[in-house]
Motif scaffolding. Structure first.
Motif, mmCIF file in Angstrom:
data_model
loop_
_atom_site.group_PDB
_atom_site.id
_atom_site.type_symbol
_atom_site.label_atom_id
_atom_site.label_comp_id
_atom_site.label_asym_id
_atom_site.label_seq_id
_atom_site.Cartn_x
_atom_site.Cartn_y
_atom_site.Cartn_z
ATOM 1 N N ASP A 48 1.360 -17.940 -3.668
ATOM 2 C CA ASP A 48 1.394 -17.035 -2.525
ATOM 3 C C ASP A 48 2.316 -17.519 -1.412
ATOM 4 O OD1 ASP A 48 -0.374 -15.539 -3.962
ATOM 5 O OD2 ASP A 48 -2.076 -15.825 -2.616
ATOM 6 N N ALA A 49 2.310 -18.800 -1.135
ATOM 7 C CA ALA A 49 3.145 -19.348 -0.065
ATOM 8 C C ALA A 49 4.629 -19.174 -0.385
ATOM 9 C CB ALA A 49 2.820 -20.818 0.160
ATOM 10 N N ASP A 50 5.014 -19.394 -1.646
ATOM 11 C CA ASP A 50 6.418 -19.224 -2.047
ATOM 12 C C ASP A 50 6.833 -17.760 -1.956
ATOM 13 O OD1 ASP A 50 6.645 -21.919 -2.511
ATOM 14 O OD2 ASP A 50 6.382 -21.768 -4.687
ATOM 15 N N ILE A 51 5.948 -16.867 -2.379
ATOM 16 C CA ILE A 51 6.240 -15.428 -2.311
ATOM 17 C C ILE A 51 6.405 -15.012 -0.851
ATOM 18 C CG2 ILE A 51 5.316 -13.112 -2.725
ATOM 19 C CD1 ILE A 51 3.898 -14.269 -5.206
ATOM 20 N N ALA A 52 5.492 -15.447 0.001
ATOM 21 C CA ALA A 52 5.547 -15.096 1.414
ATOM 22 C C ALA A 52 6.846 -15.586 2.046
ATOM 23 C CB ALA A 52 4.343 -15.679 2.145
ATOM 24 N N LYS A 53 7.230 -16.807 1.741
ATOM 25 C CA LYS A 53 8.453 -17.369 2.307
ATOM 26 C C LYS A 53 9.683 -16.614 1.807
ATOM 27 C CE LYS A 53 10.895 -21.684 3.029
ATOM 28 N NZ LYS A 53 10.950 -23.105 2.734
ATOM 29 N N THR A 58 3.686 -12.722 5.536
ATOM 30 C CA THR A 58 2.631 -13.729 5.648
ATOM 31 C C THR A 58 1.901 -13.895 4.316
ATOM 32 O OG1 THR A 58 0.932 -12.142 6.307
ATOM 33 C CG2 THR A 58 2.272 -13.112 8.071
ATOM 34 N N VAL A 59 1.254 -15.035 4.173
ATOM 35 C CA VAL A 59 0.453 -15.300 2.979
ATOM 36 C C VAL A 59 -0.694 -14.287 2.896
ATOM 37 C CG1 VAL A 59 -1.042 -16.994 1.834
ATOM 38 C CG2 VAL A 59 1.078 -17.740 2.919
ATOM 39 N N HIS A 60 -1.236 -13.920 4.048
ATOM 40 C CA HIS A 60 -2.318 -12.926 4.079
ATOM 41 C C HIS A 60 -1.861 -11.596 3.466
ATOM 42 C CE1 HIS A 60 -5.847 -10.772 5.443
ATOM 43 N NE2 HIS A 60 -5.047 -9.870 5.996
ATOM 44 N N THR A 61 -0.642 -11.179 3.762
ATOM 45 C CA THR A 61 -0.107 -9.941 3.191
ATOM 46 C C THR A 61 -0.028 -10.042 1.673
ATOM 47 O OG1 THR A 61 1.159 -9.501 5.193
ATOM 48 C CG2 THR A 61 1.865 -8.344 3.202
ATOM 49 N N VAL A 62 0.372 -11.198 1.181
ATOM 50 C CA VAL A 62 0.448 -11.405 -0.265
ATOM 51 C C VAL A 62 -0.948 -11.287 -0.875
ATOM 52 C CG1 VAL A 62 1.051 -13.031 -2.106
ATOM 53 C CG2 VAL A 62 2.486 -12.872 -0.060
ATOM 54 N N GLU A 63 -1.917 -11.930 -0.257
ATOM 55 C CA GLU A 63 -3.293 -11.893 -0.777
ATOM 56 C C GLU A 63 -3.862 -10.480 -0.771
ATOM 57 O OE1 GLU A 63 -5.112 -14.592 1.940
ATOM 58 O OE2 GLU A 63 -4.374 -16.379 0.901
ATOM 59 N N VAL A 64 -3.650 -9.757 0.327
ATOM 60 C CA VAL A 64 -4.168 -8.391 0.451
ATOM 61 C C VAL A 64 -3.510 -7.469 -0.579
ATOM 62 C CG1 VAL A 64 -4.209 -6.374 1.984
ATOM 63 C CG2 VAL A 64 -4.842 -8.619 2.852
ATOM 64 N N THR A 65 -2.217 -7.645 -0.799
ATOM 65 C CA THR A 65 -1.500 -6.803 -1.758
ATOM 66 C C THR A 65 -1.963 -7.090 -3.179
ATOM 67 O OG1 THR A 65 0.392 -6.741 -0.265
ATOM 68 C CG2 THR A 65 0.785 -6.075 -2.543
#
Length: 150
Positions: A48-53, A58-65
């Protein structure tokens, strides 16, 4: 361990690739499509952190998606959900707007040199055209109609 794993079918991967190449989509929807492609377990599967970057989110957006995809499917991620509350009802309709224009073009009470936004909003309330109205709403309405009187 990730709670919501994204496993795209080949048809979904193809759809997402085409979706990201189309120039007629919102930037937000394209970002979500790219996110799913990056999170796909059969594909490159980044954390998630790599995708967000990589996507500038944000990492939160990745998690929610991820969660939305797993629970509701691909279309729920790509299309915005309609608002349930239908937004805030507008205080200024055509009738109030017409009255506001009339007030702004009329003589001011007590010999003032010109109407202030606060005076106009107070007068609309006094005339019982609205229950309450802010100076900002009056300003935006007058700006919309290009009133140079104030």
């Amino acid at each position: 361990m990730k709670k919501h794993l994204v496993r795209l079918a080949e048809a979904e991967r193809t759809e997402l690739r085409a979706f990201t190449r189309s120039g007629t989509r919102s930037a937000q929807a394209i970002t979500r499509a790219r996110l799913l492609l990056m999170a796909d377990q059969q594909g490159e599967s980044r954390n998630d952190a790599d995708i967000a970057k990589a996507l500038g989110i944000t990492v939160h957006t990745v998690e929610v998606t991820r969660k939305r995809y797993v629970q509701h499917g691909l279309q729920a991620v790509l299309q915005r959900a309609p608002r349930k509350d239908k937004g805030i009802p507008q205080k200024v309709d055509g009738r109030v707007e017409a009255q506001l224009i009339t007030l702004a073009c009329s003589e001011t009470p007590n010999g003032e040199s010109s109407w202030t936004l606060q005076m106009l909003s107070d007068e609309l309330v006094r005339l019982q055209l609205v229950d309450s109205i802010s100076r900002e709403t009056v300003r935006k309405t007058l700006k919309k109609i290009h009133s140079g009187r104030i």
